[in-house]
Scaffold this motif. Structure first.
Motif, short mmCIF file in Angstrom:
data_model
loop_
_atom_site.label_atom_id
_atom_site.label_comp_id
_atom_site.label_asym_id
_atom_site.label_seq_id
_atom_site.Cartn_x
_atom_site.Cartn_y
_atom_site.Cartn_z
N VAL A 1 42.63 47.90 15.40
CA VAL A 1 41.56 48.85 15.10
C VAL A 1 42.00 49.79 13.98
CG1 VAL A 1 40.26 50.81 16.00
CG2 VAL A 1 40.58 48.79 17.41
N GLU B 1 34.81 43.76 19.88
CA GLU B 1 35.48 44.92 20.51
C GLU B 1 36.17 45.78 19.47
OE1 GLU B 1 36.19 41.79 21.51
OE2 GLU B 1 35.10 41.62 23.40
N ALA C 1 40.52 50.73 27.36
CA ALA C 1 39.73 49.50 27.57
C ALA C 1 40.32 48.70 28.73
CB ALA C 1 39.72 48.67 26.30
N THR D 1 34.23 54.73 16.44
CA THR D 1 34.63 56.08 16.85
C THR D 1 35.98 56.43 16.25
OG1 THR D 1 35.28 54.97 18.88
CG2 THR D 1 33.32 56.38 18.97
N SER E 1 35.26 58.53 21.85
CA SER E 1 36.17 57.40 21.67
C SER E 1 36.45 56.74 23.00
CB SER E 1 37.47 57.89 21.03
OG SER E 1 38.44 56.89 21.08
N ILE F 1 35.20 49.81 18.68
CA ILE F 1 36.14 50.93 18.79
C ILE F 1 36.41 51.52 17.41
CG2 ILE F 1 38.43 51.61 19.55
CD1 ILE F 1 38.33 49.42 21.61
N VAL G 1 43.17 53.82 22.83
CA VAL G 1 41.89 53.12 23.01
C VAL G 1 42.05 51.80 23.76
CG1 VAL G 1 40.54 54.14 21.14
CG2 VAL G 1 42.16 52.32 20.63
N SER H 1 35.43 52.97 24.00
CA SER H 1 36.44 52.02 24.48
C SER H 1 35.99 51.39 25.79
CB SER H 1 37.77 52.73 24.66
OG SER H 1 38.12 53.42 23.49
N ALA I 1 33.42 48.85 25.04
CA ALA I 1 34.09 47.65 24.52
C ALA I 1 34.72 46.87 25.67
CB ALA I 1 35.15 48.06 23.51
N GLU J 1 44.86 48.41 19.74
CA GLU J 1 44.79 49.66 18.96
C GLU J 1 45.27 49.47 17.53
OE1 GLU J 1 46.66 49.39 21.69
OE2 GLU J 1 48.73 49.47 20.99
#
Ligand SMILES: Nc1ncnc2c1ncn2[C@@H]1O[C@H](COP(=O)(O)OP(=O)(O)OP(=O)(O)O)[C@@H](O)[C@H]1O
Ligand SMILES: Nc1ncnc2c1ncn2[C@@H]1O[C@H](COP(=O)(O)OP(=O)(O)OP(=O)(O)O)[C@@H](O)[C@H]1O
Ligand SMILES: [Mg+2]
Ligand SMILES: [Mg+2]
Lengths: 504, 333, 310, 341
Positions: B251, B51, B76, B58, B221, B55, B72, B225, B228, B248
């Motif tokens: 990521v 996941e 999700a 993007t 994005s 993410i 994000v 998400s 994901a 987030e």
């Protein structure tokens, strides 16, 4: 009136940026009560020299003396405290702060340890009135035009009793009247015994204002001496190392049919009912005082700013408001006035900047066509005789004038039908200037329609077939090439008799 | 705007470094525990990263364009919740998935709309939508948890490619990663992202469609998400409002560690992917060696800092050395 | 019945490693493991998230631990991974917070959901005279055990003797001290006539008690729930709280360790009716669905609280 | 803009346009705030009862305090994500000081908090100013590192009110003229920094650095030192907040303050502090924090369904930011049109 001993003397200074040798063994002496012109091509190393005197850069070698005492400036503050005031080539202001605070940052008048805002505003207000500029000291700098920003820079330099005043192309963005005012202030400073270093690409100014010349080429010292010993030709030959072709190589053309047709263009509070036409092969000059709103007209036509009224047509087909993409597909190009903010992506390579405007075309299938990219870039940059180390260097390493050439290359690469150039030769040296003019003239001859916004009157007079004059956001008149003179243009631009001895 | 402190580092150099680091981490892992270099472990390791990795793709594009999307993980969570609600309401799974992806796209579009139309800073906007979307996740599913997803689908998230140890989601990731890399590095569109990222005004004056591009990026994005979220939901066969909470930061950490400049205009997909796996590998290796969790947290932070500090310091040292060298020369003449 | 093997490797995997409650439970688990000469360790995430727990399950699997003792932060998310673990011969015991029953061999329950819920309601009812508005201050909206208890409390409240008690609100403190604290404030603001609050979470009840003891509602609004004596001692003494309940988390961990060991040693398989001995806790029997119950709750009040220290 | 371009034009007089513009922005926030309070009170009079106002003030105080430090950093076009970890760490450490030596005087705890915070802040400052690490990267990194250290020292333990001297705990509950001491302290800090930023040279430097760092250097400002100081102050303030947190909540475990950083930044942004640097005031930031706090407790007081609260909060947050930017845009546009006429 020249003192025996120089106030400031720099000997055998050298400076390299990585592979680029910006300065090699350069010497310079500034005497009290004297204005000293520093002349050289773009990239000659003038600004670098200034930045060394300012304590921004450290020289790799050489020795600096103030009043005969050896000094090294580690920070701009030290240089300032030594009585050296600097006007940098690129405005360096705080957009979010007021004009007054920009001028006096770090030196604000205090009352009981706290900043005395009234005193501050009053003090700056006085300086601005001295310059004859009614800028509101309490307005934020954000939104000031390049010209107004330059004025604030000047106010900053004048705001403390400098013994040495260094000005790096202060007049590039100014018109006659403002330039004249600046010089008046400079003269009074000189009378007080201050030394002045003055960098410009407008040789007339140098000859009119300076008592002593120093000429540089490719980072090297070429010659120094009293103004009397120089002629325009000698200066130019010294700068360029060869004779420059005619400065205004205007070719006579018979205008074709209308390409650009602007009707009643209006942007509330900026300009009103601007209407004009431009034909194939024509160069139309757009003159006016700084702040007249010429750039704004250009921006509206190109779709950067939405327009509140009127319409724009290219080859008879109307262009929607506020769409740069549409304007470009219709064949309009705009060389903006502010090269650093609007013209270039500073830390992208020369090559990529030069091809940015034609990015969509640079594809083979769906993918980038690198070869085409390099081809286009090198073609145009060499056409404009760009002085650069490698095409893959970031443009930030180029000198002011060379950066301007990259912007031009970018737009010429789009092969536009109409090219609007806003201050195309601001801060560009004579040699390059001549090339820019030649290029524009040739393109016009091949049928390009050109709108030339410039605060450099001789340039407009020399290049334009017709001259439109703007005042306070309105089109106040049109002059044919034959009956356009500095006086007639200025008369329209100001609505009054042009100030005496205005150069520009 | 010219930004101070923009880290100047040759990207190629950085990618080489981080790939080397990955190799190093693998070595470290195998020395720390013999259970590390087993197909099973590596397979688990990577499926746990999927996941974040998705993410991050993007996010890379967005950060290169000098924006950021903090929402994000909330998107999700919201999408996972919706998937659960729909399934619980007996909506056929394919339709449910499509609707879920739709919601994510919508959420991303809304971010983009606020940023491009209202001209709000994306950091502020997505802090707001971070709360909003997570809130909607709770509004959708409350304290319920939907778990009874059909094995066929959960296997897509949980299972391996038959006859291999490769988790099925990783396959999807590899394809998407390749696609992203090509778009970013080999198309005019990708090129324009760099221009927009390092000087938006100039990009606009060059006729690039800045607004449209950014709107597209945020929308993508959101879609990513949502995708994901689907993977997450199936991988754990559990839809809950708090799914993917706090993802987030992981990521963004990965993206920055991957050499993307937070000021935009710099970065590459390879670097980011390498970074995602670098973090994953190190954490897995240390966990296998029973290194306590707090150390893992510290290591993650240090990695992030050093990734920028290292190159900067070496550059500064070089510069300083060079100056002294030249100064000596200068003095001699 | 085979004896307990020596050197059994057991790993505790709590929801969160730095949560005092689980630290105490681990103390008990460790003690037990020492008794039967096993090899134990506690690992786990610092954030209560399913995905982070899964990565730990995987690494424990790779380390070939004999048994995993886990408190699930998501009743379903862990199941596929725990199943895989069991498939490879690892014994799985859940404690404190269960997973779907095909995801583990045995669940060591602090007390059946029914007991906990009933006792809580009874406790509060006594304090407010079976009358008035009440609220629940829970942990996170997704905490499995919390939701199980709340469910029972709801239908418990439908019984005749509680007809005058009205559950007006369920607030969520997310097992975060500050959040719980402010949620408690909110409750008092939003429900002026609130008579009592049940907070079946150690974090929640202590935060709530702290708010009440510093507010004019002190003594006027009854508070009970699940808390540890050390956290609650001062509030019981200064009259903010009359009584609350809890099991001994140390014993919970202790029992879980023995259950794990018994599974590994083949004494039990998790079927109903199987018996195993749990050290100082004596002989234990596996109930329905492979649930082993620690025992009734201890109720703490002025009279007995000083006898306990955890 | 020159005399000649506007012949005989009167000087565009009205002074302090900039500051008036900011005042306008703060005003707009105040309006939103008052409206919210009015509506809530109308629906639930107890919302303005002494007790709940007191609670609200106490809740907002700690966030508001951290926002002060964050504002310093944001003004310089940087950001400090690590505040939450700094707060958590200092809260626990100062608490364990009391555990170690119960007789310890209160002020020592505050000193410790400030000190530890300043040191942690210095780490950020050095990374950003001299290591040239972008603030977001550096402080995201230290967010992890400091929290990790916190986990390590706490190690599943916790400080409870019973560990703390009564005098210390009453610092939160005690009050002067009905205003909690804790709130008074925070207000004092805010006023102090408000004045400092407005009318001291070094205070103005924060705006200069954030507005254009290059120009700041040329104006003789030591940018690196300014940035370092800013981060140290932010850290010290977060540290102080940590001590107050301990006094207020009595219980501190390893998770204390987690996620606070986003609330703080949100408050500052709502309060009109520009993430792009150079713009913002302490007053604005304070109001921002208050607004968020009021929204939070208003939702509870209005019995908004638990599962909708966060969503509504997010929506209102977005609304606040949007309104603010639109008003600001208006003012700017108006000013530009003035400048042309
Ligand atoms: N920061 C820098 N990094 C690398 N090279 C630089 C840098 N600054 C200047 N140079 C190089 O040094 C040389 C001199 O630049 P400089 O700006 O002094 O020229 P100049 O005389 O001011 O030109 P212009 O008249 O266009 O302003 C140029 O070749 C330029 O590319
Ligand atoms: N970016 C900007 N934002 C707001 N106002 C601006 C901006 N640029 C210019 N202005 C204002 O618009 C007016 C006209 O701008 P500008 O000075 O560029 O006109 P101009 O005729 O193009 O002058 P020049 O091109 O010689 O600089 C000026 O009064 C200036 O204050
Ligand atoms: Mg120059
Ligand atoms: Mg202009």
């Amino acid at each position: 009136m020249t003192d025996a001993a120089p106030i400031l003397a720099l000997h055998h200074a050298s400076k390299a940026f990585g592979p680029v040798q910006a300065l090699v063994d350069v010497s310079l002496e500034l005497f009290g009560g004297e204005a000293h012109a520093l002349l050289g091509e773009n990239g000659a190393g003038k600004s670098t020299l200034v930045k060394i005197l300012a304590g921004v850069h450290r020289a790799d070698g050489g020795d600096l003396r103030v009043d005969g005492q050896p000094r090294t400036f580690h920070t701009p503050a030290e240089a300032r405290d030594a009585g050296i005031a600097i006007i940098y080539q690129e405005p360096t202001l705080f957009p979010d702060l007021t004009v007054a605070e920009n001028v006096l940052m770090g030196r604000q008048p205090l009352k009981g340890g706290r900043i005395d805002r009234h005193a501050m505003d009053a003090q700056v207000g006085a300086i601005l009135t001295d310059l004859g500029v009614p800028l509101d000291p309490t307005r934020p700098v954000r939104g000031l035009s390049i010209a107004d920003q330059q004025i604030v820079e000047i106010a900053k330099a004048l705001s403390f009793q400098a013994r040495v005043l260094i000005m790096d192309e202060p007049t590039a963005a100014l018109t006659g009247q403002e330039t004249e005012r600046l010089f008046r202030v400079v003269r009074t400073l000189r009378a007080r015994g201050a030394a002045v270093l003055f960098i410009t690409h407008r040789l007339e100014e140098a000859f009119a204002e300076c008592q002593r010349f120093t000429i540089m080429r490719d980072g090297q010292w070429v010659s120094s001496g009293p103004t009397g010993t120089y002629t325009i030709d000698r200066v130019v030959r010294g700068m360029v190392g060869r004779d420059v072709s005619e400065l205004y190589p205007k070719q006579a053309v018979t205008p074709g049919d209308v390409v650009l047709d602007v009707r009643n263009l209006t942007r509330r509070g900026v300009f009103r009912n601007v209407s004009f036409q431009v034909r194939r092969g024509e160069i139309v000059g757009l003159a006016g005082l700084v702040g007249a709103g010429r750039s704004e007209v250009a921006r509206a036509i190109f779709g950067i700013d939405p327009r509140d009224g009127g319409d724009v047509q290219v080859r008879g087909q109307p262009i929607p408001s506020g769409s740069t993409a549409a304007a470009m597909t219709a064949g309009i190009g705009l060389v903006p006035e502010d090269r650093r903010q609007q013209g270039l992506v500073m830390d992208m390579s020369i090559e990529r900047n030069a091809t940015l405007a034609i990015l969509p075309q640079l594809r083979r299938g769906l993918l980038m066509d690198r070869a085409a990219e390099y081809q286009t870039a090198s073609t145009w940059t060499s056409k404009l005789r760009l002085k650069a180390h490698r095409l893959t260097d970031p443009v930030s390493t180029l000198s002011g004038g060379n950066q301007q050439k990259v912007v031009l290359a970018k737009w010429l690469a789009t092969g536009p039908a109409v090219l609007i150039v806003d201050e195309p030769t601001r801060g560009v040296d004579v040699g390059a200037k001549a090339e820019v003019h030649r290029t524009l003239a040739e393109l016009a001859a091949e049928g390009l329609a050109v709108v030339m916004i410039s605060s450099d009157l001789p340039e407009v007079l020399g290049m334009a077939d017709r001259i439109l004059v703007m005042r306070e956001g309105e089109l106040v008149g049109e002059l044919s090439r034959t009956d356009a003179t500095e006086e007639t243009v200025m008369y329209l631009a100001t609505g009054q008799q042009a100030a005496r001895g205005s150069v520009a | 705007m010219s930004v101070p402190n923009r880290p100047k580092r040759s990207l190629l150099g950085w990618e080489a470094t981080i790939l080397a680091l990955v190799a190093l981490a693998l070595l470290l892992g195998s020395t720390l525990s013999d259970a590390f270099l087993t197909a099973a472990n590596l397979s688990n390791l990577s499926s746990n990263l999927v996941e974040i990795a998705l993410i991050a793709l993007t996010m890379t594009l967005i950060v290169i364009a000098a924006e950021i999307d903090l929402s994000v993980a909330s998107i999700a969570g919201m999408c996972s919740a919706l998937l659960g609600v729909l399934w619980a309401a007996h909506v056929p799974m394919p339709l449910a998935i499509v609707l879920t992806l739709g919601l994510g796209t919508l959420a991303g579009f809304f971010n983009g709309w606020l940023v491009t139309r209202l001209g709000l800073p994306s950091l502020a906007v997505t802090i707001g939508t971070l709360a909003l979307y997570r809130g909607l996740a709770y509004a959708l599913l409350g304290d319920r948890a939907v778990a009874d997803f059909p094995p066929f689908w959960t296997n897509l998230g949980f299972g391996l490619v038959p006859g291999t140890q490769i988790p099925i989601p990783i396959v999807a990731f590899v394809l998407l990663a390749a696609l992203t890399a090509v778009v970013l590095h080999a198309t005019p569109f990708g090129r324009s992202l760099y221009a927009i990222g390092s000087n938006e005004v100039a990009a606009r004056f060059a006729g690039l469609r800045v607004e449209r591009t950014k709107l597209l990026l945020f929308t993508l994005s959101g879609l990513m998400s949502a995708f994901a979220a689907v993977v997450y939901t199936f991988r754990f066969s559990s839809a809950r409002a708090d799914n993917a909470n706090g993802l987030e930061l992981s990521v963004i950490a990965a993206v920055l560690l991957g050499g993307v400049s937070i000021f935009g205009g710099r970065g590459s997909v390879i670097g980011v992917i390498a970074a995602v796996f670098l973090i994953g590998i190190i954490q897995n290796a240390l966990t296998l060696a029973d290194v306590p969790n707090e150390i893992l947290t510290i290591v993650t932070g240090l990695l992030l800092i050093l990734s920028v500090l290292g190159p900067n310091l070496s550059a500064q040292l070089k510069a300083a050395y060079g100056r002294r060298g030249r100064a000596a020369k200068g003095g001699a003449q | 019945q085979p004896a307990l093997q020596k050197g059994i490797t057991i790993a505790f995997l709590p929801k969160q490693v730095n949560n005092p409650y689980f630290t105490t439970a681990w103390k008990g688990g460790q003690a037990a493991i020492k008794e039967f000469a096993g090899v134990g360790k506690q690992v786990g995430p610092s954030d209560a998230g399913a995905s982070s727990q899964v990565s730990y399950i995987n690494t424990l699997l790779a380390q070939r631990q004999k048994a995993i003792v886990v408190s699930a932060s998501d009743a379903n998310a862990l199941v596929p991974y725990l199943k895989r673990a069991m498939g490879q011969g690892v014994k799985v015991v859940t404690y404190d917070s269960d997973v779907a029953k095909d995801g583990r061999n045995v669940f060591v329950s602090q007390a059946s959901a029914d007991t906990i819920a009933r006792d809580e309601v009874k406790l509060l009812a006594k304090q407010i005279g079976n009358k008035g508005e009440i609220a629940i201050l829970s942990a996170t909206p997704n905490a499995t055990n919390q939701n199980a208890w709340i469910k029972v409390m709801r239908d418990e409240l439908t019984k005749p003797q509680y007809k005058d008690m009205k559950l007006v609100k369920i607030a969520y403190g997310n097992d975060d001290d500050q959040k719980s604290f402010t949620e408690m404030q909110g409750l008092m603001q939003a429900y002026p006539n609130l008579k009592g609050v049940i907070s079946p979470t150690t974090v929640g009840i202590s935060a709530a008690a702290r708010y009440l003891s510093g507010s004019p509602y002190k003594g006027k609004v009854a508070l009970t729930g699940l808390g540890t004596p050390n956290q609650m001692r001062e509030f019981v003494k200064n009259g903010t709280v009359q009584g609350f309940a809890l099991w001994n988390p140390e014993d919970l961990g202790y029992l879980a360790s023995y259950a794990a060991a018994a599974l590994v040693s083949g004494q039990i398989t998790g079927k109903e009716g199987e018996k195993f001995s749990a050290g100082k806790l004596g002989q234990r029997t596996i109930g329905k669905d492979g649930v082993v119950i620690l025992g009734p709750l201890t109720v703490f009040d002025k009279s007995n609280i000083d006898k306990f220290n955890f | 803009m020159t005399e000649l371009s506007t012949p005989g034009a009167p000087l565009p007089a009205p002074p302090h346009l900039l500051s008036r513009l900011f005042k306008a922005r703060e005003a707009s926030l105040l309006v939103i705030l008052l409206a919210l309070v009015a509506v809530t009170t109308a629906l639930n009079p107890r919302f303005l009862s002494a007790q709940s106002v007191r609670d609200l003030a106490l809740n907002v105080a700690i966030i508001a305090l951290v926002v002060v430090g964050q504002t310093l950093v944001l003004l310089m076009k940087h950001v400090d994500l690590s505040v939450s970890s700094v707060l958590g760490l200092t809260a626990f450490l100062s608490g364990s000081l009391f555990v170690a030596n119960p007789g310890m005087p209160i002020w020592l705890a505050f000193l410790a908090g400030l000190g530890i915070g300043a040191v942690l802040g210095a780490v950020n400052g050095l990374l950003v100013a001299y290591g040239k690490v972008p603030a977001l990267v550096a402080t995201l990194g230290t967010l992890y590192v400091f929290r990790g250290v916190d986990y390590a020292v706490v190690h599943g333990g916790q400080i409870t009110a019973s560990n703390l001297p009564a005098a210390f705990s009453t610092f939160a509950s005690g009050s002067v003229l009905g205003v909690p001491t804790l709130v008074l302290l925070v207000l004092a800090v805010m006023v102090g920094f408000g004045i400092y930023l407005r009318s001291y040279r070094s205070g103005r430097e924060y705006y200069a650095v954030g507005s254009n760092a290059e120009a700041a250097t040329l104006a003789g400002i030591n940018v690196n030192r300014r940035v370092l100081t800013g981060f140290m102050l932010s850290g010290a303030i977060a540290g102080l907040a940590g001590v107050l947190y301990l006094a207020r909540f009595g219980t501190v475990d390893a998770a204390a303050g987690t996620g606070l950083e986003l609330q703080v930044i949100a408050a500052a942004v709502v309060g009109g502090v520009a993430i792009t640097g150079g713009v913002g005031t302490i007053a604005g930031a304070g109001i921002g924090a208050l607004l968020l706090g009021v929204i939070g407790s208003a939702l509870v007081a209005l019995r908004a369904p638990a599962f909708w609260q966060q969503a509504i909060q997010g929506a209102l947050l977005l609304l606040a930011i949007s309104i603010d930017i639109i008003l600001a845009r208006r003012a700017a546009r108006a000013m530009q049109e003035r400048s042309h006429r």
